[in-house]
Scaffold this motif. Sequence first.
Motif, PDB file in Angstrom:
ATOM      1  N   VAL A  24       1.254  -1.460  -0.461  1.00 14.04           N
ATOM      2  CA  VAL A  24      -0.123  -0.133   0.346  1.00 14.04           C
ATOM      3  C   VAL A  24       0.746   1.043   0.005  1.00 14.04           C
ATOM      4  CG1 VAL A  24      -1.791   1.518   1.030  1.00 14.04           C
ATOM      5  CG2 VAL A  24      -2.339  -1.324   0.980  1.00 14.04           C
TER       6      VAL A  24
ATOM      7  N   ILE B  65      -1.453  -1.911  -7.439  1.00 12.79           N
ATOM      8  CA  ILE B  65      -2.927  -2.526  -7.149  1.00 12.79           C
ATOM      9  C   ILE B  65      -3.818  -3.352  -7.441  1.00 12.79           C
ATOM     10  CG2 ILE B  65      -5.113  -1.321  -6.982  1.00 12.79           C
ATOM     11  CD1 ILE B  65      -4.690   1.487  -7.576  1.00 12.79           C
TER      12      ILE B  65
ATOM     13  N   LEU C 215      -3.122  -6.514  -4.097  1.00 12.13           N
ATOM     14  CA  LEU C 215      -3.668  -6.055  -2.978  1.00 12.13           C
ATOM     15  C   LEU C 215      -4.880  -7.565  -2.796  1.00 12.13           C
ATOM     16  CD1 LEU C 215      -4.136  -2.243  -2.805  1.00 12.13           C
ATOM     17  CD2 LEU C 215      -3.207  -3.459  -1.477  1.00 12.13           C
TER      18      LEU C 215
END
Length: 606
Positions: free
Chosen positions: A213, A302, A305
């Motif tokens: 992140v 991303i 994730l």
Amino acid sequence: MQAVVWSFWKPRTHLVTPEALHRTRCTRMASDSQVSVDARKRAEMAYDDVLPYLGEFGRYQKRIYILLCLPAILCALHKLAGVFLQANINHRCQLPYEYDNATYNFPEINMTIPWDLKSKSWSSCARLDANFTTEYFNAGIPANSSVNCDKWVYDTTVYKSSAVTEFSLVCDNAHFRVMADSLFMVGALLGSIIFGDLSDRFGRRPIFFLSLVLQVVFGLLAAIAPEYYTFMACRLIIGSTTSGVFLVAYVIAMEMVGPSKRLYAGVVCQFFFTTGYILTAAFAYFIKDWRILQAALSAPGIIFLCYWWFVPESARWLITKGRGAEAKELLLKAAKENKVTIPEDILDNLLPQTEVANGDHPSQQEARKKNTTQKQSTLLDLFYYPNLRKKTLVILFSWFVNSGTYYGLSWNTSNLGGNDYINFVLSGAVEYPGYSFLLLTLNRWGRKAVLCGCMIVGGVALLLTSVVPSDMNWLIITLAMIGKMVITSSYGTVYVFSAEQFPTVVRNIGIGAASTSARIGGILAPYTLLLGDHWRPLPLLIYGALALVGGLLSLLLPETLNKKLPDTITEGELFGLRHQKDVEDVDGNMAEVIKNSDLNVNHEQK
């Protein structure tokens, strides 16, 4: 921190042998008030007993392994993007009569720009001190004095823009250009310590996602940085997250692979990093604007994730924390996917027995009391004894040279001449045979021959670039790529070789010190490349000389292949000694040291 460095302090190549990991598997034992240290060690060793039933590299391990190798591509994108984000674009002074949309090439250069004798080209940092009137150009006599530039015109034929052009990081400000890459390596060093410690405390899985992140967030922030200081700060944090993402993922993968498969698993993981290396050039080739490029390199993070639902916690870490029940449940799922059965009694060994009331058994309490009075080994022990000191200094220098040379050659592709993108792709592609060479030779020829041979060959190849005629640029590139390929091999070897040189009691400490030395090499590498602005062959000459010296010094290290590795300081000092007199001298010195240590312990007890 000693429990962190073995798994996490790694500058770029992270080869692991079965012997090395087997001898360090119990170094990350954490304390817990309800579970004894001895019981937890037995439980962790029981995990290795599970692997023959589970399979050293079954379907479950392969699936998780592939998933965890993919983030290495993302980390490579960030680590090597500086070559294009901070590309040193050709430039010249913007003349007083030119507008901001002026082009780089123009016919009146001999009347406006002085000749630079050092670079043997038109100056990029000065202009002639003249009024540049019509009469001046008609006279055809250049001014005899010059002044420094205050604005520049850039050549946009290769790069549309870069941080260098936007923030004017040229001439007197050129050192800022390399500072971002240097700070990136500082971040990698800090991230190894911080995220490594956090992953040992709170688990591999949550720290992996925390790092991911942060990498995405600060990667996108770097793309919109309003000035260069903010950009450098973002790059520093991104550098730290590469340790959290790549190294933590690597450790999760390696902790579930059987000992006989770890060497190959460690090398194959590097192939993913090399793939990311090459993809960096592809991104940069199609995205010419540096801000869009930075965002494009960060956005793919991303996707990873979604791993939250696919990647489990490390079973070995769960066991070291006394969470054997969770580890047992995880292993049962793995066994189901591998279509095997693990005997119940083997799984029950993963569950440490709760200590008896009021603490441990009296015999365990006595053992713990004895352990607390023993002298703890420190980094100073590696420098106190002559043979250990010699080996440690050689290892530290080897790590420094390999790291500095590897990153220096990786970031120097635009300074070789020719096409920047092709040079960069070649520099990455040669890593495939470099790593493959290790798989074929490391356990056949021995560590010493591979390390010394590769560093010497690399040093000679890089030194030869200085005698190649300037019109044979293809030969300079060829020699540089040979140097890059063999340095990749030596960098992979030095990790294994070093781990086997240090005694078990100081192995984490030794690898941590060596990794720190490697980071320093990586931090200094961009500044070495800056010397190429004054004389293009100079960086390659420096790297060549260092590699050659490092290869020769490595001859002083003893071979470790198929040898019993040292456990204690005494064994480490004796390891590699050939002459009986040296052994006798060491025995006498060590006996005196042990005697003094016992006296100190007795004094502390009193």
